[in-house]
Write a protein that holds these residues in place. Structure first.
Motif: not given
Length: 255
Positions: A233-248
């Motif tokens: 959906i966001y056209q970014v890596s799975e790593q980035k999804i994991a990192d950003i949502t964990t920081e959130n």
């Protein structure tokens, strides 16, 4: 990759036969931060045991679920109050309003929701909101209670883009789980218009399993399917999804 499941009922009876195996699969999948919502006083002992068994990975909430707001809700909220005063919790939840199952309890659901928001503010904790067919009723109370010390997560967000922005305006992150993978889930159609800074991941296990497990028992290891969907959906890596949502999630829970 560190993935955070911000909403998972790991104490559920659905896991009684294979909880250890399920937890091993979860941790091996990189899901190492697991936040556990309460339902009512009957689940407290099993939640505390889960925390004892997995102290580095399991973090507890305390609250009275809206579908369990019954005639004895004053006693149940007294239990929530007592537990918040005597044990470390990371949120007041899950709390809110549910008009899908029983509209006749609306008045006491509203009262329980207000009382628990005040408890959260008193303890400087986030709230985790359960909302089913009750966006207007939830927003009415959030509008009354809005302040710098009101913040948290709108669990299992299934509303519209407009409702998403309204929830965010009350300092709420949006809890996104298996529904994002459903063909008729609808939220996947506008999620990319919501900045990732407002998103956290969840499973609501054992409920709402993502595709291709829909209709089966959900478990926290399946959150990787949500990560994959958000990556698309966001056209970014799975790593980035994991990192950003964990920081959130850290911003919400403080850990």
């Amino acid at each position: 990759m560190i993935i955070t499941d911000t909403h998972t009922h790991l104490y559920s009876e659905a896991f009684d036969d294979d909880r250890a195996d399920m937890m091993q699969r979860t941790l091996e999948a990189g899901v190492s931060r697991l936040f556990i919502p309460a339902i009512d006083s009957s689940c407290t002992a099993s939640m505390l045991q889960l925390e004892k068994d997995y102290p580095k990975h399991v973090f507890l909430m305390m609250g009275l679920h809206p579908t369990h707001v019954k005639e004895n809700y004053i006693d149940e909220i007294a239990h929530v109050t007592e537990m918040l005063n005597s044990h470390k919790f990371y949120a007041v939840g899950e709390i809110g309003i549910d008009l899908y199952w029983d509209k006749t309890t609306l008045a006491i659901q509203q009262e329980a929701f207000r009382k628990q928001i005040k408890l959260a503010k008193q303890h400087k904790l986030p709230i985790v909101i359960h909302c089913r067919e009750a966006f207007d009723e939830i927003f009415e109370i959030l509008e009354e209670e809005k302040s710098d010390d009101l913040f948290g997560i709108f669990h299992c967000f299934t509303g519209t883009l407009e409702q998403a922005h309204q929830a965010i305006s009350y300092n709420m992150k949006l809890g996104i789980g298996g529904v994002a993978t459903f063909k008729n889930g609808k939220i996947d159609q506008f999620l990319n218009q919501i900045d990732l800074s407002h998103i956290v991941l969840e499973t609501d296990a054992p409920y709402l399993a993502p595709k291709p497990f829909r209709g089966k028992r959900n478990e926290s290891s399946y959150i990787i399917k949500v990560v994959q969907k958000l990556s698309e959906i966001y056209q970014v890596s799975e790593q980035k999804i994991a990192d950003i949502t964990t920081e959130n999630s850290k911003a919400v829970f403080g850990i």
